[in-house]
Design a protein around this motif. Structure first.
Motif, PDB file in Angstrom:
ATOM      1  N   PHE A 105       0.842  -1.199   0.000  1.00  0.00           N
ATOM      2  CA  PHE A 105       0.000   0.000   0.000  1.00  0.00           C
ATOM      3  C   PHE A 105       0.875   1.247   0.000  1.00  0.00           C
ATOM      4  CE2 PHE A 105      -2.446   3.220   2.508  1.00  0.00           C
ATOM      5  CZ  PHE A 105      -3.390   3.499   1.530  1.00  0.00           C
ATOM      6  N   ASN A 106       0.689   2.074  -1.025  1.00  0.00           N
ATOM      7  CA  ASN A 106       1.370   3.366  -1.104  1.00  0.00           C
ATOM      8  C   ASN A 106       0.443   4.441  -0.556  1.00  0.00           C
ATOM      9  OD1 ASN A 106       3.545   2.150  -2.227  1.00  0.00           O
ATOM     10  ND2 ASN A 106       3.535   3.318  -4.143  1.00  0.00           N
ATOM     11  N   LYS A 107       0.845   5.039   0.533  1.00  0.00           N
ATOM     12  CA  LYS A 107      -0.021   6.028   1.196  1.00  0.00           C
ATOM     13  C   LYS A 107      -0.188   7.280   0.340  1.00  0.00           C
ATOM     14  CE  LYS A 107       1.130   4.544   5.897  1.00  0.00           C
ATOM     15  NZ  LYS A 107       1.709   4.947   7.197  1.00  0.00           N
ATOM     16  N   GLY A 108      -1.417   7.808   0.367  1.00  0.00           N
ATOM     17  CA  GLY A 108      -1.718   9.029  -0.361  1.00  0.00           C
ATOM     18  C   GLY A 108      -1.421  10.259   0.470  1.00  0.00           C
ATOM     19  N   PRO A 109      -1.656  11.443  -0.074  1.00  0.00           N
ATOM     20  CA  PRO A 109      -1.319  12.690   0.626  1.00  0.00           C
ATOM     21  C   PRO A 109      -2.163  12.958   1.870  1.00  0.00           C
ATOM     22  CG  PRO A 109      -2.488  13.142  -1.429  1.00  0.00           C
ATOM     23  CD  PRO A 109      -2.155  11.679  -1.434  1.00  0.00           C
ATOM     24  N   ILE A 110      -3.266  12.207   2.052  1.00  0.00           N
ATOM     25  CA  ILE A 110      -4.085  12.412   3.244  1.00  0.00           C
ATOM     26  C   ILE A 110      -3.343  11.971   4.499  1.00  0.00           C
ATOM     27  CG2 ILE A 110      -5.241  10.156   3.297  1.00  0.00           C
ATOM     28  CD1 ILE A 110      -6.881  13.613   3.871  1.00  0.00           C
ATOM     29  N   PHE A 111      -2.303  11.132   4.327  1.00  0.00           N
ATOM     30  CA  PHE A 111      -1.511  10.681   5.473  1.00  0.00           C
ATOM     31  C   PHE A 111      -0.540  11.785   5.872  1.00  0.00           C
ATOM     32  CE2 PHE A 111      -3.139   6.662   4.028  1.00  0.00           C
ATOM     33  CZ  PHE A 111      -3.260   5.899   5.178  1.00  0.00           C
TER      34      PHE A 111
END
Length: 326
Positions: A105-111
């Protein structure tokens, strides 16, 4: 980055007030005026909520959000919402790693800790829904795996009240996820002159580079914990309940506020009290936060909308008719 302050327990709320004043002083290196917006944004982050900024272009919504983030030693991301933005562009996506032969899982900018969502009403409903799920739960579940967002997690969203063509209006249930909706106006003439004088020799925005980090994670945790300890009298709880209850049977309103609004007033009135150096809530704190808490949670009747009434005028009439407890 300066060290966390050292005060005795008796001085805890003086410490909170001191921290807030230093943050505001840094923000005002760049931002002229907008005192209420800055106070409410700080109250939002301290009480664990999210805020929606509404105003015409060019009145420093985005700049204020970025400047606030610079005063905090936390992670910051900005997402420009557009009609072609997908949910995976916000929360992240699962990809196959050829080297390990596994999905990851590649985290999106919401993280991040502070996330600025520019023009939130420009993206389609499915992208908005993905964002609001994260805002409410403060976690994301992807392929059965739960990913918890770190403290603090604070969303600042902006929207333009004009130019509604090509936008996707936020439903009432999603608006309710914001602890505040802050409506911004143009600066006064005196503020306009101060803006011109401050930036007359700063075309490349060098002033914003001088903004220092004031609060770290431990400071924010300290403030949040002490806001919970703020004392509020029983009769003030009744006062909050009466204000919200009166929105549900008001003749000018088609939709009243839910218990979530009562809890939002409770939390943010405590935050305002702490920011002002007090260990207790007073009626003025409740009245101050009632407008931004309620203005997006109530709906005027069609007749009152046609007459040009506003939700603010209804909230004011409700507050004025309730005896202020002392």
């Amino acid at each position: 980055m300066e060290d966390t302050f050292s005060f005795t327990q008796d001085d805890s709320y003086n410490k909170v007030n001191n921290m807030v004043l230093r943050v505001k002083n840094e923000i005002h290196k760049v931002i002229i005026g907008q005192e209420e917006m800055i106070d409410l944004m700080l109250a939002g982050i301290f009480s664990g909520g999210h805020v929606l900024l509404e105003g015409v272009p060019g009145i420093a919504k985005t700049v204020t959000a970025k400047t606030l983030a610079k005063t905090l030693a936390v992670y910051f991301n900005r997402i420009q919402f557009t009609p072609d933005l997908m949910p995976t562009d916000v929360i992240g996506t699962t990809i196959f790693n050829v080297k390990t032969s596994e999905f990851q899982f590649n985290k999106g900018p919401i993280f991040s800790n502070i996330v600025l969502i520019d023009e939130i009403n420009r993206s389609p409903a499915k992208t908005q829904a993905a964002l609001f799920e994260v805002m409410e739960e403060k976690q994301i579940t992807v392929d059965g795996v739960r990913h918890v967002l770190q403290f603090p997690f604070f969303v600042i969203a902006t929207q333009n009240p004009i130019e509604q063509e090509g936008t996707y209006k936020l439903p009432e249930a999603q608006l309710d996820r914001f602890i505040f909706k802050i409506k911004l106006s143009y600066p006064s003439f005196e503020e306009e002159k101060r803006i011109l004088r401050r930036f007359k020799e700063d075309f490349t925005n060098k002033i914003s580079q001088d903004v220092a980090e004031i609060l770290n994670f431990q400071d924010l945790q300290f403030i949040a914990e002490h806001i919970e300890k703020i004392h509020i009298e029983e009769h003030l709880l009744d006062y909050i309940g009466q204000i919200v209850f009166n929105t549900r049977n008001h003749p000018d309103l088609y939709l009243g506020a839910s218990p979530r609004a009562s809890l939002a007033i409770l939390k943010t009135s405590k935050a305002i009290a702490a920011m002002r150096g007090r260990s207790f809530v007073i009626p003025e704190d409740i009245q101050y936060v009632a407008y931004p808490v309620l203005n997006h949670r109530i709906i005027l009747t069609p007749e009152k909308e046609m007459e040009g009434d506003t939700t603010e005028s209804v909230i004011k009439s409700i507050i004025e008719k309730i005896e202020v407890p002392r």
